[in-house]
Each structure stands twice: as structure tokens, then as C-alpha cells.
Design an enzyme around this catalytic site. Structure first.
Site, PDB file in Angstrom:
ATOM      1  N   GLU A 126      -0.117  -5.898  -7.940  1.00 23.45           N
ATOM      2  CA  GLU A 126       1.303  -6.238  -7.919  1.00 23.45           C
ATOM      3  C   GLU A 126       1.552  -6.976  -6.617  1.00 23.45           C
ATOM      4  O   GLU A 126       0.843  -6.793  -5.646  1.00 23.45           O
ATOM      5  CB  GLU A 126       2.166  -4.976  -7.984  1.00 23.45           C
ATOM      6  CG  GLU A 126       2.441  -4.308  -6.632  1.00 23.45           C
ATOM      7  CD  GLU A 126       1.206  -3.750  -5.945  1.00 23.45           C
ATOM      8  OE1 GLU A 126       0.243  -3.393  -6.657  1.00 23.45           O
ATOM      9  OE2 GLU A 126       1.209  -3.671  -4.703  1.00 23.45           O
TER      10      GLU A 126
ATOM     11  N   LYS B 132      -4.509  -8.408   5.247  1.00 25.13           N
ATOM     12  CA  LYS B 132      -4.589  -7.844   3.894  1.00 25.13           C
ATOM     13  C   LYS B 132      -5.957  -8.021   3.245  1.00 25.13           C
ATOM     14  O   LYS B 132      -6.392  -7.212   2.429  1.00 25.13           O
ATOM     15  CB  LYS B 132      -3.511  -8.449   3.000  1.00 25.13           C
ATOM     16  CG  LYS B 132      -2.130  -7.907   3.311  1.00 25.13           C
ATOM     17  CD  LYS B 132      -1.158  -8.163   2.188  1.00 25.13           C
ATOM     18  CE  LYS B 132       0.167  -7.484   2.464  1.00 25.13           C
ATOM     19  NZ  LYS B 132       0.925  -8.147   3.572  1.00 25.13           N
TER      20      LYS B 132
ATOM     21  N   SER C 248      -0.442  -8.936  13.012  1.00 27.93           N
ATOM     22  CA  SER C 248      -0.892  -8.772  11.616  1.00 27.93           C
ATOM     23  C   SER C 248      -1.074 -10.072  10.849  1.00 27.93           C
ATOM     24  O   SER C 248      -1.901 -10.139   9.945  1.00 27.93           O
ATOM     25  CB  SER C 248       0.080  -7.856  10.870  1.00 27.93           C
ATOM     26  OG  SER C 248       1.398  -8.365  10.923  1.00 27.93           O
TER      27      SER C 248
HETATM   28  C1  LIG Z   1       2.076  -7.542   4.124  1.00 28.34           C
HETATM   29  C2  LIG Z   1       2.216  -7.753   5.574  1.00 28.34           C
HETATM   30  C3  LIG Z   1       2.704  -6.748   6.440  1.00 28.34           C
HETATM   31  C4  LIG Z   1       3.219  -5.431   5.948  1.00 28.34           C
HETATM   32  O1  LIG Z   1       2.307  -4.644   5.258  1.00 28.34           O
HETATM   33  P1  LIG Z   1       1.618  -3.380   5.923  1.00 28.34           P
HETATM   34  O2  LIG Z   1       0.931  -2.719   4.793  1.00 28.34           O
HETATM   35  O3  LIG Z   1       2.704  -2.542   6.511  1.00 28.34           O
HETATM   36  O4  LIG Z   1       0.687  -3.860   6.959  1.00 28.34           O
HETATM   37  C5  LIG Z   1       2.748  -7.000   7.807  1.00 28.34           C
HETATM   38  N1  LIG Z   1       2.347  -8.190   8.316  1.00 28.34           N
HETATM   39  C6  LIG Z   1       1.885  -9.180   7.521  1.00 28.34           C
HETATM   40  C7  LIG Z   1       1.470 -10.463   8.151  1.00 28.34           C
HETATM   41  C8  LIG Z   1       1.803  -8.998   6.125  1.00 28.34           C
HETATM   42  O5  LIG Z   1       1.343  -9.992   5.353  1.00 28.34           O
END
Ligand SMILES: *Cc1c(COP(=O)(O)O)cnc(C)c1O
Length: 393
Positions: free
Chosen positions: A111, A89, A377
Site C-alpha cells: 500500500e 525505505k 531520512s
Molecule cells: C516515508 C518517509 C518518512 C516517514 O516514515 P517512517 O516510517 O516514520 O520513517 C520519513 N522520511 C522520509 C524521507 C520518508 O520517505
């Protein structure tokens, strides 16, 4: 034919900017300026330097040997979990704060649901010395105490949203209200590839550093810059958009999107938007959306807070409808097992969002020589309590 955004802000029939008139000046200012500003040489230099020195990029593309052996194919993990703050993020919040500064804004609003985007926003506001206000549902504030504490330590003001269901949707409404009232000095940092144009495209561009790096890293490791498949979990869709970005129009690369089935797609407790959604408008964008027959938004459910969203970004709605993307939904149980499995096989504890993407190998078979890149992610530290309760650790 392209799977990227067109000049009007649409991906196929999805996207656009369906906003109240009072918000028009803010969104229009962004739309007119985002490409010009982010293309400037100085902007790019500052962005790249912060990604390198502050976020810790490039993140490794790690060949997961034991995980690959288990599933009989070549699996690489793109380690976004190693970014500063523990997930992808921050790539976007760094980009947007640099843009906000160039637009002369000195007040930032955001938000947040689970608090991950709130923390990433509070982080870059501290870095730049800008005022930060994060809207968060009253219920989420209670559920996500550690992230609320982090935001406060970072100097942000966390404002509870007390209307409606007191969760993410209501926090978003409060943030939009704030922006309408403060159009001159305030920038609204949206955390995924959602919202009115130009947000989905802007966020995808900031996150596209992920696939840019994958291309170079694969070239070095495999002698070719494209994998056979690139896999990511989809909440709003920003980590997925970043991982797919440079492969969108390359038909040799299979795109796999993994959604949260929750307790099962037909259980009434799910967040599998592509299967359960219909075209509708949410947060200023025309997209696939879980809704009742009267068009009321259905409460989504997933064990993972980051996937617990009733829509998907317009890029993903188009990837689904056009057939360019293969969409798979994974239950809470299968995701939790996959998270535990990666921990034991590779010594990497993933975020539960990511665990959904890791779970596809149980059902979806690949060829022995296929190169499959999974976007890891985020890291699982934030989810430790959920893992503890689930597995009685
Ligand atoms: C917020 C988050 C997501 C989901 O958000 P996307 O916008 O779909 O990427 C996925 N993995 C992690 C670790 C997150 O913090």
C-alpha cells in the site's frame, strides 16, 4: 528491562497482532519464519551485498560544520538521503523481498500514500523480476502523479482504492483484502514499523543497519560509538527505529522523536500522535492512535506526506509512554524554515519529513560538546513543488 520487542510481539503494552482470522495463516507463517530465515548466513550475505552494491551503503555520517556552528553543538547527519531511490525505505523493501523469495512467494503487494513506499517496493520487484501490485487511494494517485509514473516505469500495477476517503487507510484495506484472497503466492510488504507482529520488529531489524553504521562511524570520528542524542522524525517510525535500534537499551544515549504538529497541536490539523493519541488498534497493532471519543480514526494532517499518519508504531508508543524517548512536535512552518536553512548552510536539500527533525534546534538547546546525530531520512527532490509554493521560489 528492554525497549525492544518481547517474545510475544509486544513493546510494553503495545504491539501484538490484532488481525481477522482469515489473515492468521499469512501472518503466522511470517512470524514462525522471519528470524530463522533472516539469520541465515546466505540471507545476510545477499542482503549486505545488495545494501552495498545496489543501495550504496554505508551512507556517510557527515559532520555538519556550519549547521553545528549556528546552534553551538556538534551535529552529525546520517545521510539516508543518499540511498538509491532517495530515502531509507529501500533498506526495508530489499530485506522483505529477499524474505518473500525464500518463502516461495512470487507476487508482491504493497500500500502507499504519497507513493514513496510504492516506489521502493516497485524498485525491488523490478530488481528481482517479481510481479508488483501497489494499492493507492484514488485521491493520492491524482496528488502524486510523478510517483505513480515511476511505479509504472518500474513495471508495477497501480490499483486505485475507491472506497472511503480514497487515501492511505483505504489503500491499506484493499491490500489486506488482496492478501486474504491470495495467501499462498503473495507477500505483503509493509513500509514502516507498523502492522501486526512480526512486521514492526522485522522492519526495525532491516532498518537497524542505520544505527549499526552510526556506531562504527562515530567510533572513527569521535572515538566513541554512542552519541549523546539520536534524533529522527516519526511518521510510522521506521527511519527512527533504525537510527535508535542499537541504542535503545543504552541509557547514555538520549532518544529524540520528532512528530508533525501540522498547523499546531491544538489546531485540529495535526499529526502529533504521541500528544493527541490514545491507545487503540490500527492496522493490526495496539498502539497510540488519533481517534474520536467513539474510537473512530481522526484524519491526520501534515504538510509532509510521509508524516501524515494517525498512529505510530508500537515501539514508539512504548518509548513515549515509558519516558525513554523525548517527543517533540514541530509545525509545518518551522519545518519548512529548517529545510531552507539546511539547504543554505550545508548545500543539502532535505525531504520535508526530515526538515521536522532539523527544526528542533530552535527550541531545544544542547551543550557545546554534545554529539547529536540526526537521521537525514530522505532528499527533498520529491518535495520541490511544496517548497516552491511555500516560499514562492
Ligand atoms: C516515508 C518517509 C518518512 C516517514 O516514515 P517512517 O516510517 O516514520 O520513517 C520519513 N522520511 C522520509 C524521507 C520518508 O520517505
Amino acid at each position: 528491562m528492554t525497549y525492544n520487542v518481547d517474545e510475544k510481539g509486544y513493546y510494553g503494552e503495545y504491539g501484538g497482532a490484532y488481525i481477522p482470522e482469515m489473515l492468521y495463516p499469512n501472518v503466522e507463517e511470517l512470524r514462525q519464519q522471519y528470524i530463522a530465515i533472516t539469520s541465515e548466513k546466505e540471507f545476510q550475505e545477499e542482503f549486505q551485498e545488495l545494501l552495498r552494491e545496489y543501495v550504496g551503503r554505508p551512507t556517510p555520517l557527515y559532520f555538519a560544520k556550519r549547521f553545528s556552528e549556528k546552534y553551538g553543538t556538534k551535529i552529525y547527519l546520517k545521510r539516508e538521503d543518499l540511498c538509491h531511490t532517495g530515502a531509507h525505505k529501500v533498506n526495508n523493501t530489499i530485506g522483505q523481498i529477499l524474505l518473500a523469495k525464500r518463502l516461495g512467494k512470487h507476487r508482491i503487494i504493497a500500500e502507499t500514500g504519497a507513493g514513496q513506499h510504492g516506489v521502493a517496493t516497485a524498485t525491488v520487484c523490478a530488481l528481482m523480476g517479481l510481479e508488483c501490485i501497489v494499492y493507492m487511494g484514488e485521491i493520492d494517485i491524482k496528488r502524486q502523479a510523478p510517483n505513480v509514473a515511476r511505479m509504472k516505469m518500474l513495471g508495477a500495477t497501480v490499483v486505485p482504492a475507491t472506497s472511503g476517503s480514497k487515501t492511505l487507510k483505504d489503500a491499506t484495506n484493499e491490500a489486506i483484502r488482496d492478501w486474504i484472497n491470495n495467501p499462498i503466492d503473495t507477500h505483503y510488504i509493509i513500509g514502516s514499523v507498523v502492522g501486526p507482529h512480526p512486521y514492526p520488529d522485522m522492519v526495525a531489524r532491516f532498518q537497524s543497519v542505520i544505527s549499526e553504521e552510526i556506531k562504527n562511524q562515530l567510533q572513527e570520528k569521535e572515538g566513541r560509538s554512542s552519541p549523546d542524542y539520536v534524533v529522527a522524525c516519526v511518521g510510522g517510525g521506521s527511519n527512527a527505529a533504525g537510527a535508535y535500534y542499537h541504542y535503545l537499551d543504552n541509557p547514555d544515549v538520549g532518544i529524540i522523536a520528532v512528530e508533525a504538529a501540522g498547523k499546531g497541536v491544538d489546531s485540529g490539523e495535526s499529526a502529533a500522535t504521541s500528544v493527541l493519541g490514545k491507545m487503540g488498534i490500527i492496522h493490526g497493532s495496539k498502539t497510540l492512535l488519533m481517534q474520536t471519543n467513539d474510537g473512530q480514526i481522526t484524519e491526520p494532517y501534515s504538510i509532509s506526506a510521509g508524516l501524515d499518519y494517525p498512529g505510530v508504531g508500537p515501539m514508539h508508543a512504548h518509548l513515549y509512554t515509558s519516558g525513554r524517548g523525548e517527543f517533540i512536535s514541530v509545525t509545518d512552518d518551522d519545518a519548512m524554515e529548517a529545510g531552507l536553512e539546511l539547504s543554505k548552510l550545508e548545500g543539502i536539500i532535505p525531504a520535508i519529513e526530515t526538515s521536522h527533525a532539523l527544526a528542533i534546534f530552535k527550541e531545544r538547546k544542547f551543550k557545546k560538546d554534545d554529539v547529536v546525530v540526526i537521521n537525514l531520512s530522505g532528499r527533498g527532490d520529491k518535495d520541490l513543488n511544496t517548497y516552491i509554493e511555500y516560499f514562492n521560489l
